[in-house]
Write an enzyme that holds these catalytic residues in place. Structure first.
Site, PDB file in Angstrom:
ATOM      1  N   GLU A 173       0.805  -1.233   0.000  1.00  0.00           N
ATOM      2  CA  GLU A 173       0.000   0.000   0.000  1.00  0.00           C
ATOM      3  C   GLU A 173       0.828   1.268   0.000  1.00  0.00           C
ATOM      4  OE1 GLU A 173      -3.031  -0.333   2.976  1.00  0.00           O
ATOM      5  OE2 GLU A 173      -4.079  -1.870   1.833  1.00  0.00           O
ATOM      6  N   GLU A 177      -5.309  -8.486  -0.637  1.00  0.00           N
ATOM      7  CA  GLU A 177      -5.642  -8.258   0.776  1.00  0.00           C
ATOM      8  C   GLU A 177      -7.085  -7.789   0.853  1.00  0.00           C
ATOM      9  OE1 GLU A 177      -2.996  -5.857   3.411  1.00  0.00           O
ATOM     10  OE2 GLU A 177      -4.878  -5.371   4.425  1.00  0.00           O
TER      11      GLU A 177
HETATM   12  C1  147 Z   1      -4.343  -2.508   5.425  1.00  0.00           C
HETATM   13  C2  147 Z   1      -2.948  -3.037   5.696  1.00  0.00           C
HETATM   14  O1  147 Z   1      -2.319  -3.467   4.515  1.00  0.00           O
HETATM   15  C3  147 Z   1      -2.894  -4.106   6.740  1.00  0.00           C
HETATM   16  O2  147 Z   1      -1.572  -4.286   7.171  1.00  0.00           O
HETATM   17  C4  147 Z   1      -3.783  -3.760   7.888  1.00  0.00           C
HETATM   18  O3  147 Z   1      -3.321  -2.567   8.469  1.00  0.00           O
HETATM   19  C5  147 Z   1      -5.174  -3.569   7.379  1.00  0.00           C
HETATM   20  C6  147 Z   1      -6.167  -3.278   8.483  1.00  0.00           C
HETATM   21  O4  147 Z   1      -7.459  -3.144   7.983  1.00  0.00           O
HETATM   22  O5  147 Z   1      -5.220  -2.487   6.492  1.00  0.00           O
HETATM   23  O6  147 Z   1      -4.176  -1.185   5.068  1.00  0.00           O
HETATM   24  C7  147 Z   1      -5.225  -0.379   4.794  1.00  0.00           C
HETATM   25  C8  147 Z   1      -5.448   0.672   5.632  1.00  0.00           C
HETATM   26  C9  147 Z   1      -6.426   1.603   5.321  1.00  0.00           C
HETATM   27  C10 147 Z   1      -7.163   1.460   4.173  1.00  0.00           C
HETATM   28  C11 147 Z   1      -6.933   0.394   3.327  1.00  0.00           C
HETATM   29  C12 147 Z   1      -5.962  -0.528   3.648  1.00  0.00           C
HETATM   30  N1  147 Z   1      -8.158   2.375   3.878  1.00  0.00           N
HETATM   31  O7  147 Z   1      -8.422   3.267   4.722  1.00  0.00           O
HETATM   32  O8  147 Z   1      -8.770   2.324   2.804  1.00  0.00           O
END
Ligand code: 147
Length: 662
Positions: free
Chosen positions: A168, A244
């Site tokens: 990300e 993911e």
């Molecule tokens: C993802 C991460 O890749 C994971 O490690 C973990 O933190 C997960 C928890 O839900 O989230 O990262 C994101 C965090 C925020 C968003 C999307 C993915 N978002 O706000 O859209």
């Protein structure tokens, strides 16, 4: 049981199931990491630990996962904690750290065909070569990742099947190509690159206009796609995964989310694999994203664990398919809401998974779910092509979700349903139901005796850091920096085996880690406990112990609590925050409040407690340096974790740890 036979008052539709195949199915997976999500799992005693692993990985028993994705530890915070890098420094290489190697081996031991994926969140600081950016020296970064893959093979005989770029965070086109070349040159041309684990528009455009990039990337990996992958992504012709997804509390609605997206990521978005963040909630409940996992196992001290509904939702697909099977073209939506996917091994094996998840019972954490309607309905599946006449009956498995149902309705073996003479099967589908019709025999709702009852973290608690299998101390969840078992080979001062904070340079962070090493342990509800520790300042400005620490994860920098600091100079301090902005008391060496002895370059004992009347006691080497009642002059959280750490990134050792009730 005829509850699923045709209901005359419900709307009826028919769906062709013929043998024209579409995309290859790549599997359903779980993600350990991103980060430290499996931290407490390794602490479980047998037989519980093996039972949990069986529920996750043993084929035909539980979730029977087909893909395991792990974090490539970067010594930095990646959601529930930090995972250790295989290269803390440029000249360091160690493939014994942490629990991901162990986890991958346990998964492989149960299912040799499980596919393995690695992906970095943060990176050790040296990778940036002076910048907080991993693409400064791309060859070096590609070597760092390639070494992890080689380490997996050489030290653990693990074949990594897929590797990603940077979770990300921005990708770099040249880096992706350099990584491809580096992998190829190291003999890993079979390792497929996934890009870019985040937004998908940019990477898809880039792949469309850059043939070399298109060649380098094997899979476009989307995160939380809301079942959609977009026209541009599909135009690339690439394999598309939801690399993911889920991240939803593992109750019945989480299960509904998972059931819906497992089908609809393919039906709406042509995604051929979906990976759950995360695999198992083996992190303290009071860290972020409580129990956003397929199941929960975060009480190693009691052995208690919970096999949650998402495990059985997963089983509906995984127990009756294999990666390499193909979706049939006839997968799609049901006319009164819901969806079905049909998969075949190319021979006579056929599995149809049907879901009718309603909106409110299947909301995932993200993205927002647009309103839609689902109604109870009759669905007739009409076998055509080579299936017709060959398949005389299906085994049927059924799960009723929705908040009003009870768990015995999960993954129920409904026996066989007969295909009629016209090659048809008609089912009545209530709302929030998940059904598998399959020619594959042998599904099983695996079951071990109920795990021991839940208990709270045991007190008193003692830890002498005498070493453990994983190089880390049981139950400590590092939130910044990395704490490792250490042996003072020539020590004669009673501190031969210790725990050492080993990160000496700020990592290229994924979160905004505090500028120090920091690890938490215990029960978040604690208000009145005492912590004792011996610490040796080596290459750091100081060390601390703390109580009532109220935050970890990506918010660790904002943590409040009662922090007792000892600086290298002998100065001590009490603050109510990890950022040391709110000083309760500090004492310089030349002031009256300073006590000797302070052992410069040696071991100092610190203890800190909050008693029943909110009285704080801080002792340094057995001498009371602070003993006052909390009045209103500063605010402390009501409760929180016990913690210890360093004042900046630098070496320090810890020993003689204990927590007692006050
Ligand atoms: C993802 C991460 O890749 C994971 O490690 C973990 O933190 C997960 C928890 O839900 O989230 O990262 C994101 C965090 C925020 C968003 C999307 C993915 N978002 O706000 O859209």
């Amino acid at each position: 049981d005829d509850s699923f036979s045709k209901n005359d008052r419900a709307f009826s539709s028919a769906y062709d199931i013929h043998d024209g195949v579409a995309l290859q199915f790549d599997g359903i997976g779980g993600l350990s990491g991103g980060g430290a999500t499996s931290r407490l799992l390794v602490n479980y005693a047998e037989p519980y630990r093996s039972q949990i692993l069986d529920y996750l990985f043993r084929p035909g028993f539980g979730a029977s996962l087909q893909i395991l994705k792990v974090e490539i530890g970067g010594d930095s915070q990646s959601t529930e904690g930090t995972e250790h890098s295989h290269m803390h420094d440029e000249d360091d290489e160690d493939y014994t750290r942490g629990y991901e190697w162990w986890l991958m081996k346990e998964a492989k031991a149960r299912n040799p065909k499980i596919k393995l994926v690695g992906l970095p969140w943060g990176w050790p600081g040296w990778v940036g070569q002076g910048n907080a950016w991993p693409y400064t020296n791309q060859t070096l970064t590609a070597m760092y990742v390639t070494k992890w893959i080689r380490g997996a093979k050489e030290h653990h005989n693990l074949t990594i099947d897929y590797v990603g770029i940077w979770n990300e965070r921005p990708y770099d086109i040249t880096y992706i190509k350099v990584l491809r070349r580096t992998l190829d040159e190291a003999g890993f041309s079979d390792v497929t690159i996934i890009a870019a684990d985040g937004g998908y528009m940019m990477i898809s455009y880039d792949i469309l206009r850059d043939a070399e990039l298109a060649k380098a990337v094997g899979v476009i990996g989307l995160h939380y796609p809301g079942t959609l992958s977009g026209k541009i992504t599909q135009e690339t012709g690439k394999i598309i995964w939801s690399s993911e997804d889920y991240s939803t509390y593992n109750d019945v609605i989480g299960a509904g989310c998972w059931a819906r997206i497992l089908n609809q990521n393919y039906v709406n978005g042509n995604m051929t694999a979906t990976i759950s963040w995360n695999l198992v909630a083996s992190y303290y409940d009071n860290l972020p994203y409580k129990r956003c996992s397929l199941m929960t196992a975060n009480e190693p001290w009691s052995g208690h664990y919970e096999v949650s509904d998402p495990v059985w939702v997963t089983a509906h697909t995984t127990q009756f398919t294999s990666p390499g099977w193909r979706y049939l073209q006839t997968s799609g939506h049901l006319n009164s809401g819901g969806s079905y996917v049909a998969l075949t091994d190319g021979g006579t094996a056929l599995t149809i998974i049907i879901e009718t998840m309603s909106h409110d019972q299947s909301v995932c954490i993200r993205p927002p779910l647009p309103e839609y309607e689902v109604q109870a309905q009759n669905a007739t599946f009409m076998l055509g092509g080579s299936f017709k006449g060959k398949i005389k009956s299906f085994y049927m498995w059924q799960t009723q979700l929705g908040q009003s149902s009870t768990s015995d309705e999960v993954f129920v073996n409904k026996g066989e349903v007969t295909v009629d003479s016209q090659g048809q099967v008609t089912l009545f589908l209530p709302k929030d139901v998940l059904v598998t019709l399959t020619t594959v025999p042998g599904g099983l709702k695996g079951k071990y005796p109920k795990s021991p009852p839940s208990t709270s973290f045991p007190l008193p608690y003692k830890e002498g850091f005498d070493g453990s299998q994983f190089g880390e101390a049981f139950n400590f969840a590092d939130q910044s920096g990395a704490f490792e078992n250490f042996e003072n080979k020539s020590s004669d001062d009673g501190h031969r085996t210790t725990l050492r904070q080993v990160v000496t340079q700020r990592p290229l962070t994924w979160c905004d880690d505090p500028n120090l090493g920091f690890t938490v342990v215990g029960d978040f509800t604690w208000s009145h406990v005492a912590v004792n520790i011996s610490a040796k300042i080596e290459g750091t400005l100081g060390v601390f112990v703390a109580l009532r620490v109220d935050k970890g994860g990506c918010d660790a920098r904002e943590a409040e609590g009662l922090f007792f600091w000892l600086l290298e100079s002998g100065v001590w301090k009490l603050t109510s925050d990890i950022g040391r902005e709110h000083v309760i008391k500090q004492c310089y060496v030349d002031e009256k409040c300073w006590v000797s002895p302070y052992h410069r370059n040696g071991w100092n004992n610190m203890s800190l407690s909050i008693g029943k009347e909110q009285k704080i006691f801080a002792y340094l080497n057995g001498v009371l340096v602070y003993g006052q009642t909390i009045k209103g002059e500063f605010e402390l959280p009501e409760n929180g974790f016990v913690a210890m750490g360093t004042m900046d990134f630098g070496l320090a050792q810890f020993d003689d740890f204990s927590i007692t009730e006050t």
